[in-house]
Scaffold this motif. Sequence first.
Motif: not given
Lengths: 312, 447
Positions: A145, A148-150, A254-256, A258-259, A262-264, A276-277
């Motif tokens: 929170f 958060g940039p916005q 990661k949700t905030l 995502p790019n 990464g996954t690793f 899990f994925a």
Amino acid sequence: MSSGTLTGAKAARLEPTPRKRRRTGRGKQTGWMFVAPFMVVLILMLIVPIGYAIYLSLFRDQLIGGNHFVGLANYIQLLQDSKFWSSFGRVLIFLVIQVPVMLVLALVAALALDSARLHAASFFRIAIFLPYAVPGVVAALIWGFIYGPQFGLTGSFNDLLGSDLLKPFTSTWILTSIGNIVTWEFLGYNMIIFFAALRVVPAELYEAASLDGAGSLRTIISIKLPALRGAIVIASIFSIIGSFQLFNEPNLLKTLAPNVIGTFFTPNMYAYNLSFAGQQFNYSATVAIVMGVITAVIAYIVQVRGTRQENR
Amino acid sequence: MHKRLRTIVGAAVTTIAVTAALTGCSNSGGGSSNDGGNAGQVDAALKAGGTLTYWSWTPSAAAQVKAFEKAYPKVTVKLVNAGTGTDEYTKLQNSVKAGSGAPDVAQVEYFALPQFALADSLTDLTQYGFNDLKSKYTSGTWGSVSLDGKLYGLPQDSGPMAMFYNKTLFEKYSIQVPKTWDEYIAAAKKLHKADPKAYINSDTGDAGFTTSMIWQAGGRPFEVDGSKVSINLQDAGTKKWADTWNELVENKLLAQTPGFTDDWYKQLAGGEIATQITGAWFPGVIESGAKAGSGDWAVAPIPTYDGKTAVTAENGGGAQVVMKQSKNQALAAGFVKWLNSSDDSVNTFLASGGFPSTTATLDSSEFLATKPDYFGGQAINEVLKSSSDSVASGWKYLPFQVYANSIYADTVGQSYADFSDINTGLKAWQTALVKYGNEQGFTVTAK
């Protein structure tokens, strides 16, 4: 007391051999009984899972074609896996920078507490320690929170300045952002370790030092820091293990971003996402084993070096 | 041979051809599957009663289960929320792998369905004569559950894509509502120039969005034939979308705010994100998440490439499936049938803000006449319904789409992060997918 009817000499003459034999036999059993609870937990919680992970790492289970033994193929693949090494490199950088920063800050806080010159010292102590009581997941959400940039504090701050000065979720800053969270979380914990070590320094040493005319700086360098060596080694080992196991904070952020994450991003995240994925449980187990070995080796080196210094 | 066929002939014809080629005639009788079930069996099972476990995260599930138990007092349904989306699939996948622990009925989104179908973990519902229900559903959703001549579930909701836009913002800067993608890009430039804080859309790279946009552009990058998979994330349609969207990515005309975050809702409500190209389920999301934007928003058909023929794609939506592990598949099938075709259940679903997959509901005057205040009293369902009629056919997801989506940010996401050519990211995605697929025992070829 029950052998009160026998004289000491008689007892000694009659019973030595059987009693001795019996004692050793029972002694062995008693010993095992004492360690049994620990051994059961150790075997169930540590040996069996590690054994199972090693077993898993020798197979490859495919969505099509089923499970088959592949020997060390997973390990060979891992050693050549650039994703794994990039995640390892990332936590290594994190460790080399974040751990010293956090430990120095914790040390300063502990010395300040110990100096007895602080007003409201107990408030200071609890305030620094409190973040440790916040679960890591909650901490990451709170900081999410704030970053958060916005919506968050960062956004308001940038608005105030009319610029994009703070960018916590860009690839340049993300490690710093996570390091900030981790420092906030564990500063108090390490401070308590250091502070506890300082409390057991005998008062005579300080007395002697002040008689010799040592100032507070001199006391810190010559008495307090040497006394803290053991605690510093312990705190370093905990922090090293914690850095290699970095997971909660990046995984939640990661949700905030995502790019950027990464996954690793870290070895643990890589292992998690593999299993899990991607249902790559075997390869994931391989990652876990290799990271475990690396962590153990590094922690061992730190311990050996740390204790050697201590003995000097 | 098949490949060429597919590109030349309409996809509907192809589906039939492939179906015939793959399944031969063995399945056409309906009752020839392993269980030898039939329509009568379902009714008998519902009468006999029993206990079912149902995994779902939909907001309407609890009310639906209650209504079902009232209609069939002998059946008890244990509703379990096993997590949303990928969380549930992970658990489902684990129980399939373990051979036990799966529910009787589970909610599975269309993109994840092939993965479970391929693992032979879903019951083929054609054996219960459910193929007869085809006419009840939109062709887009039916195509998502009917794979290679087998029926793996019944559609619950659908997400035909449309353009949700902030009408007030468009009027404020007197920008025309775009009908083509060229106009959309022009609008993006004009808007961002007029207000540097405002963006035409928010997109940080989202696998579900990307696949839907490729679908709309006519790309069919994934071809699946049993365990043979071919991937071409540079086919004409895919490139068409990528080249168009590059205009927005490379010129920094997209707000790179991840969806469903607080920042995103704030920008939606505050007039900083002008449009969302997304599924018909979106009204429920924006109405509850961005309350302050009420009255500003409106719906228009999704822009097209030629500006003439309406063509759209599905984005999101899912079905209920019967797991092979179920001890009472006929009863489970009965529940699924009631859940996704009875008026009682569909109305409950509608009341919770869902967008249905059943044509009867979509065509009903009551549904079409709904005029939510959030959308300024616009009859939005008319737009969304016509969108569901123009979903392009022939789309296929990978049999490992859940994994594919999970590594999207690692590959295509990097192009977004660098404001660079998406095609580079798509190629990287393809390479990773080919590698993974082959490691998992598929025969994956890149084209």
